[in-house]
Enzyme design. Structure first.
Site: not given
Length: 252
Positions: A27, A75
């Site tokens: 991340d 996503n």
């Protein structure tokens, strides 16, 4: 990657205890790029270099399973241009890293809704998976178009069909049977889960499999996550007492 993992630029320390399976939520690529006033895609490109370092170090240490959360089901909601760029980077990785995977006996595995991936990415993925299928030293798993809840729904649906077909007795469904219907059926559960960027949550990643995993959260953004950071987390893991419900006295 370098041609051989043994050509690492610095020696690795001795470890008394290493995880058998490391899972990582990578991340912070976008935030890294924003901090540097760059396009978000540049962050993903730099993050790919960190992936290479982590794969190389994991293989050199002899950790047999590494799972990377590369692209979640959520996503797909990102801007179309960013998704397309991510797919391009993914295809490039699958093509370019095949040689080193073969040289270092690494098997590529992929979990998730791979049917949602673009055809050219699926073709590259399948080619590299087939080429590295005999890898025995390490399994690198990419979680692509992956979501933990979707995985569980898929597993329960498969079990429900088997019950309806009378090939599975519902009274025999236990943790082992559920695990056998997950994407990760052929792998041990992660011993260690790492998340970068300062976020302290698992974000729909391996919900079933992380039940007993040790957790490590670092404020480092993924492109800034270094070999030294990784090694320190692995050292810290070795110092943890994993009791699995027992007392420390029982373990002794």
């Amino acid at each position: 990657m370098s041609s051989k993992v043994e050509n690492s630029d610095s020696p690795l320390p001795d470890f008394e205890r290493l995880p058998r399976h490391v899972a990582i939520i990578m991340d912070g690529n976008g935030r890294w790029a924003k901090k540097k006033l760059m396009n978000r895609v540049k962050g993903h490109e730099q993050g790919a270099e960190t992936v290479r370092m982590v794969v190389r170090t994991t293989r050199e240490l002899g950790v047999p399973f590494l799972t990377l959360y590369a692209f979640s089901t959520e996503n797909w909601q990102r801007p179309k241009a960013e998704v397309m760029a991510l797919m391009t980077l993914l295809k490039r990785f699958l093509v370019n890293e095949k040689k080193e995977m073969l040289e270092n006996d690494i098997r590529l595995n992929v979990i998730g809704q791979t049917e949602r991936l673009p055809d050219d990415v699926k073709a590259a993925m399948n080619h590299t998976m087939e080429a590295t299928a005999q890898g025995r030293k390490m399994t690198l798993t990419l979680a692509l178009s992956y979501g933990g809840r979707e995985e569980l729904v898929r597993a329960f649906r498969k079990m429900a069909h088997r019950v309806a077909d009378h090939t599975l007795d519902p009274e025999l469904i236990d943790e082992s049977v559920i695990s056998q219907h997950l994407y990760t059926a052929t792998m041990p559960d992660p011993d260690l889960m790492i998340r970068t960027s300062g976020e302290v949550r698992i974000s729909n990643f391996l919900l079933w499999q992380l039940a007993y995993a040790e957790m490590a959260f670092t404020p480092k953004l993924w492109p800034d996550f270094s070999k030294e950071d990784y090694i320190q987390i692995l050292k810290d893991f070795g110092d943890r007492e994993r009791r699995f419900g027992k007392t420390g006295d029982q373990l002794e």
